[in-house]
Design a protein around this motif. Structure first.
Motif, mmCIF file in Angstrom:
data_model
loop_
_atom_site.group_PDB
_atom_site.id
_atom_site.type_symbol
_atom_site.label_atom_id
_atom_site.label_comp_id
_atom_site.label_asym_id
_atom_site.label_seq_id
_atom_site.Cartn_x
_atom_site.Cartn_y
_atom_site.Cartn_z
ATOM 1 N N ALA A 1 0.826 -1.208 0.000
ATOM 2 C CA ALA A 1 0.000 0.000 0.000
ATOM 3 C C ALA A 1 0.859 1.256 0.000
ATOM 4 O O ALA A 1 0.624 2.192 -0.775
ATOM 5 N N ASN B 1 2.801 1.698 -3.335
ATOM 6 C CA ASN B 1 1.942 2.235 -4.392
ATOM 7 C C ASN B 1 1.569 3.682 -4.150
ATOM 8 O O ASN B 1 1.440 4.470 -5.095
ATOM 9 N N SER B 2 1.384 4.050 -2.888
ATOM 10 C CA SER B 2 0.923 5.399 -2.574
ATOM 11 C C SER B 2 1.932 6.458 -3.005
ATOM 12 O O SER B 2 1.555 7.500 -3.545
ATOM 13 N N THR C 1 -4.063 7.627 -2.236
ATOM 14 C CA THR C 1 -4.209 6.286 -2.808
ATOM 15 C C THR C 1 -5.575 5.682 -2.479
ATOM 16 O O THR C 1 -6.227 5.098 -3.351
ATOM 17 N N PHE D 1 -8.141 4.659 -5.448
ATOM 18 C CA PHE D 1 -8.622 3.293 -5.651
ATOM 19 C C PHE D 1 -10.143 3.229 -5.503
ATOM 20 O O PHE D 1 -10.821 2.559 -6.283
ATOM 21 N N THR D 2 -10.685 3.923 -4.483
ATOM 22 C CA THR D 2 -12.128 3.922 -4.275
ATOM 23 C C THR D 2 -12.841 4.561 -5.468
ATOM 24 O O THR D 2 -13.843 4.026 -5.958
ATOM 25 N N ARG E 1 -11.881 4.859 -8.575
ATOM 26 C CA ARG E 1 -11.790 4.054 -9.790
ATOM 27 C C ARG E 1 -12.688 2.824 -9.720
ATOM 28 O O ARG E 1 -13.345 2.473 -10.701
ATOM 29 N N MET E 2 -12.727 2.172 -8.576
ATOM 30 C CA MET E 2 -13.554 0.969 -8.458
ATOM 31 C C MET E 2 -15.040 1.304 -8.505
ATOM 32 O O MET E 2 -15.842 0.546 -9.054
ATOM 33 N N SER F 1 -10.257 -0.422 -13.329
ATOM 34 C CA SER F 1 -9.174 -1.059 -12.586
ATOM 35 C C SER F 1 -8.617 -0.053 -11.586
ATOM 36 O O SER F 1 -8.528 1.143 -11.887
ATOM 37 N N PRO F 2 -8.239 -0.496 -10.376
ATOM 38 C CA PRO F 2 -7.660 0.440 -9.406
ATOM 39 C C PRO F 2 -6.367 1.068 -9.905
ATOM 40 O O PRO F 2 -5.922 2.089 -9.378
ATOM 41 N N PHE F 3 -5.757 0.457 -10.935
ATOM 42 C CA PHE F 3 -4.508 0.987 -11.487
ATOM 43 C C PHE F 3 -4.748 1.852 -12.724
ATOM 44 O O PHE F 3 -3.802 2.283 -13.375
#
Length: 367
Positions: free
Chosen positions: A155, A158-159, A264, A268-269, A271-272, A277-279
């Motif tokens: 986490a 990625n952040s 981050t 992610f929230t 995008r989902m 995709s979270p990416f």
């Protein structure tokens, strides 16, 4: 708790050594990046720089960091695992800066690097009990220690990578987090001396690279640097702070890394919820929002630096007492007021500029 003069000397030497290596090697890395095609081309969308800019600058940060650690820190099994994981992260990051690897492949490598650290003894075995559900101050998580640690490392890794969107932003925020954790590690326990040296090495390496990375950036650190910074900060925080049972020690690394972590979580929230995709890359990060309200790159970066500094000071504040706590609180207050004045003045200037433009348009129409 004050550290011995020997540790303080090592911390100082680690900062200086890493700074010199990173600062001196960055121009060489810049030339190398151009030769291998690690160049960021502006697309007028998420990438807002005006001209092609070399990336892979994280190699300079890595070299400064690892030289200082090998020379001045005690390489325990945990530190060895962190260094091995760092090498893997840097190799994949460098390849990605040239070839643009698949996001899921990079995610898998991050998990592997986290597992390497875990197998070397970097584990969150105990977490504090901030909700005080039971009378125990700390909770042993047993078999959950491995997945919890891996999730934390991935986490944070990625952040830092996700906030690397403006000149000097990720490197500067990571430097501030690093300084905050360094100060806390020096205050919490004498046993943290070796961790403080490692943090000092990372801090010095970032400071050596930062002059080349500030707006207008001469080189970007790329995934090579962003993933490295996130990985090292995550793993070092585990062995430097999570191992203590006090309630505040669970909060400290979260506060120090709050800006990239919150960005981050929101990304992610967001995008989902959109079914993405979270990416999936987008233009909804904190720094993009600051640009959208009219701030320049330098102003947006300054605001996020200040927010990071306040949160970092808050983490230091939790470990201090007496006069030192008052001084830290006063510094945090001054920074907070400065941010408010900065944004208020900037918004006022934007409003006046907008009104001026409207007046000019009306005059032109009448003419």
């Amino acid at each position: 708790m004050l550290l011995s003069s020997v540790i303080i000397k090592k911390i100082t030497l680690a900062i200086v050594t890493a700074f010199i290596v990173s600062f001196c090697i960055t121009p060489i890395v810049k030339s190398f990046a151009k030769q291998v095609g690690a160049v960021d081309i502006p697309d007028n969308k998420r990438h807002i720089h005006k001209s092609p800019t070399p990336r892979m600058g994280g190699l300079a940060i890595f070299l400064g960091f690892i030289v200082a650690v090998l020379l001045l820190a005690k390489v325990t099994s945990q530190i060895r695992g962190i260094l091995l994981g760092s090498v893997l992260i840097v190799v994949v990051g460098a390849i990605d800066d040239v070839l643009n690897l698949n996001a899921w492949l990079k995610f898998g490598v991050q998990i592997l690097a986290a597992v390497i650290a875990v197998l070397s003894g970097v584990l969150i075995n105990v977490v504090s009990n901030p909700l005080l559900i039971t009378s125990e101050q700390a909770l042993t998580i047993g078999v959950l220690s491995v997945p919890v640690t891996v999730i934390w490392i991935v986490a944070v890794t990625n952040s830092v990578n996700l906030i690397d969107g403006l000149d000097g932003l990720a490197c500067g925020v990571s430097t501030i987090a690093c300084i905050s954790m360094l100060v806390v590690s020096m205050l919490v326990s004498e046993a943290n001396g070796n961790i403080a040296v490692v943090l000092a090495a990372l801090c010095g390496a970032c400071l050596g690279f930062l002059p080349y990375n500030l707006n207008p950036a001469k080189i970007f650190m790329g995934d090579t640097g962003a993933l490295l910074l996130g990985y090292v900060l995550a793993t070092v925080s585990v062995i430097g702070m999570f191992k203590f049972y006090a309630i505040i020690t669970f909060i400290l690394p979260v506060l120090a890394l709050a800006v990239p972590l919150m960005d981050t979580i929101f990304a992610f929230t967001r995008r989902m919820l959109r079914g993405q995709s979270p990416f999936h890359a987008d233009r909804g990060h904190f720094h993009h929002k600051l640009l959208d309200i009219g701030l320049s790159q330098k102003q947006a970066v300054a605001v996020l630096y200040a927010v990071s500094a306040i949160l970092g000071l808050a983490s230091v504040l939790l470990t201090t007492s007496g006069l030192l706590r008052t001084v830290v609180a006063l510094i945090a207050f001054v920074i907070a007021v400065s941010i408010w004045l900065f944004i208020f003045r900037n918004n006022k200037n934007i409003h006046l500029h907008h009104e001026h433009n409207l007046t000019e348009e009306e005059n032109n129409e009448e003419a």
